[in-house]
Design an enzyme around this catalytic site. Structure first.
Site, PDB file in Angstrom:
ATOM      1  N   GLY A  66     -10.158  -9.491  24.423  1.00 19.85           N
ATOM      2  CA  GLY A  66     -11.279  -9.787  25.307  1.00 19.85           C
ATOM      3  C   GLY A  66     -12.074  -8.547  25.683  1.00 19.85           C
ATOM      4  CB  SER A  67     -11.068  -5.137  26.739  1.00 21.64           C
ATOM      5  OG  SER A  67     -10.280  -5.564  27.828  1.00 21.64           O
ATOM      6  CD  GLN A 174      -8.047 -15.902  33.023  1.00 24.43           C
ATOM      7  OE1 GLN A 174      -7.332 -16.905  33.067  1.00 24.43           O
ATOM      8  NE2 GLN A 174      -7.528 -14.681  32.959  1.00 24.43           N
ATOM      9  CB  CYS A 320      -2.959  -2.267  46.084  1.00 29.81           C
ATOM     10  SG  CYS A 320      -4.180  -2.719  47.300  1.00 29.81           S
TER      11      CYS A 320
HETATM   12  C1  LIG Z   1      -7.736 -10.853  30.417  1.00 35.04           C
HETATM   13  C2  LIG Z   1      -9.224 -10.845  30.558  1.00 35.04           C
HETATM   14  C3  LIG Z   1     -10.026  -9.952  29.820  1.00 35.04           C
HETATM   15  C4  LIG Z   1      -9.435  -8.905  28.912  1.00 35.04           C
HETATM   16  O1  LIG Z   1      -8.909  -9.455  27.745  1.00 35.04           O
HETATM   17  P1  LIG Z   1      -7.872  -8.586  26.881  1.00 35.04           P
HETATM   18  O2  LIG Z   1      -7.628  -9.397  25.666  1.00 35.04           O
HETATM   19  O3  LIG Z   1      -6.655  -8.434  27.730  1.00 35.04           O
HETATM   20  O4  LIG Z   1      -8.550  -7.285  26.588  1.00 35.04           O
HETATM   21  C5  LIG Z   1     -11.398 -10.034  29.959  1.00 35.04           C
HETATM   22  N1  LIG Z   1     -11.968 -10.930  30.783  1.00 35.04           N
HETATM   23  C6  LIG Z   1     -11.237 -11.810  31.500  1.00 35.04           C
HETATM   24  C7  LIG Z   1     -11.928 -12.800  32.367  1.00 35.04           C
HETATM   25  C8  LIG Z   1      -9.839 -11.788  31.419  1.00 35.04           C
HETATM   26  O5  LIG Z   1      -9.132 -12.648  32.155  1.00 35.04           O
END
Ligand SMILES: *Cc1c(COP(=O)(O)O)cnc(C)c1O
Length: 385
Positions: A66-67, A174, A320
């Site tokens: 996702g990143s 999500q 935190c």
């Molecule tokens: C987990 C998440 C990411 C990051 O995804 P990764 O695969 O862990 O890099 C980006 N956006 C949202 C909304 C997430 O919940």
């Protein structure tokens, strides 16, 4: 109780991953027949995933998660359309993969509008439209918030973006596999998703790029992913992702129903049995597996420790734990005070969660919250008044 952070790889998914790491370990770019079989399996995964969002296989680009997808969508479009404009619109409650990417672009001369949200985490469509400038090239608004579960009005946002000739990206990490998504009906041009949030492996995701969208490459190198995303194909990850998506899709409705009934039980019990407690986010337009609370007179980090001692894995929704003293940017964007935001707890369930689990969590929460309030000077002062 922390399935928004990551999920368990299903046995059926693991079986495929294992096969494509061991016996079928081929590089699908190779020309011999064994590799060709793996390449066809990758193509199948691509089609399956495309079908899940109403896209074409050739519009799906596999990434490391996702990143990377968020980084690529935003940096890639900003760069490709720089001669057209330098303004991006996003929201104050995005995942850091979006927020920090936008902040990076600001340091490189771009202008970014961070739309505020209301008490439940919704953006205002009218404010979005008013923020559009002649130089706006991209709108990036998340599908579902990872902390409070709020579902943004994606279709309306896409409609406005297209009416103004602006590209629309959504971080659907999500939401993908959890609820129906159709990129055509929702006017989505770019969409990010990740395997490990839907019972797939970590380190693999995709970016949907609508045919014809101008975007610069992020990862340069070989000709993989039609020359747009270099790097030897993550065969096991992608095939595992395809399997996880297929399973998620086939069970989507029953899972949504199961999870939301447990989530409702959790929310109802917590709100009625634990005083001075509020629910963050909306009751209706909410991820079916998410609950997020604020417990007044309680420090979220201490609560996490007590729950951990009872074998409950949860998240405070504040940063935190990762070494920062600032509470969650999402909770602050809702207008909560620092003090209230510090008393937050995110509980996210899965298909594995049972009603007994929910009851155990609520009982443990009652006990832990009571224990922490007993030693809270603020709570004592309030009780005396
Ligand atoms: C987990 C998440 C990411 C990051 O995804 P990764 O695969 O862990 O890099 C980006 N956006 C949202 C909304 C997430 O919940």
């Amino acid at each position: 109780m922390d399935n928004a952070a990551t999920t368990r790889v299903l046995p059926e998914v693991f079986k495929e991953i294992k096969l494509y790491l061991t016996e079928e370990f081929w590089n699908p770019s190779s020309t011999y027949e064994s590799a060709g079989k793996t390449a066809r399996k990758i193509a199948e995964a691509r089609e399956k995933i495309a079908g899940a969002i109403g896209a074409k296989g050739k519009e799906i680009y596999f990434t490391s998660g996702g990143s990377e997808s968020d980084n690529w969508a935003i940096k890639g479009v900003a760069d490709a359309l720089r001669s057209k404009g330098d303004h991006i619109i996003t929201t104050a409650i995005e995942h850091h993969a979006v927020l920090h990417t936008c902040e990076y672009l600001e340091q490189h001369g771009f202008e970014v509008t961070y739309l505020p949200v209301d008490k439940k985490g919704f953006i205002d469509i009218k404010e979005l439209e008013a923020a559009i400038r002649p130089t706006t090239v991209l709108i990036s608004v998340m599908f579902a918030n990872n902390e409070i579960g709020t579902l943004e009005p994606v279709s309306e946002i896409g409609e406005i973006a297209h009416r103004h000739g602006i590209l629309f990206h959504t971080d659907a990490v999500q939401a993908f596999g959890h609820m129906p998504i159709n990129v055509s009906e929702m006017n989505i041009d770019l969409l990010s998703a990740s395997a490990h949030k839907i019972n797939g492996p970590k380190g693999v995701g995709f970016l949907y790029i609508r045919s014809g969208v101008k975007i610069t490459n992020l990862i340069h190198g070989g000709a993989q992913e039609k020359g747009r995303r270099a790097g030897t194909t993550n065969t096991a990850g992608i095939i595992g992702f395809g399997k996880a998506a297929e399973i998620a899709l086939s069970r989507m409705e029953q899972r949504k129903e199961y999870e939301s009934s447990l989530r409702n039980r959790l929310i109802d019990r917590v709100l009625t049995e634990i005083p001075y407690t509020t629910l963050n986010g909306d009751t209706e337009k909410r991820l079916s597996n998410n609950a997020n609370f604020c417990f007044k007179f309680v420090d979220g980090e201490s609560l996490l420790i007590l729950l951990d001692q009872k074998g409950i894995c949860a998240s405070s929704g504040s940063a935190c734990a990762s070494g920062s003293i600032d509470p969650s940017h999402v909770l602050l964007a809702l207008g909560l005070s620092y003090e209230t935001a510090h008393g937050s707890l995110r509980l996210t369930i899965s298909e594995d969660t049972t009603e007994d689990d929910i009851d155990y969590v609520v009982d443990s929460l009652k006990e832990s919250v009571e224990r922490l309030r007993k030693v809270s000077p603020l709570y004592k002062k309030m009780m005396e008044e």
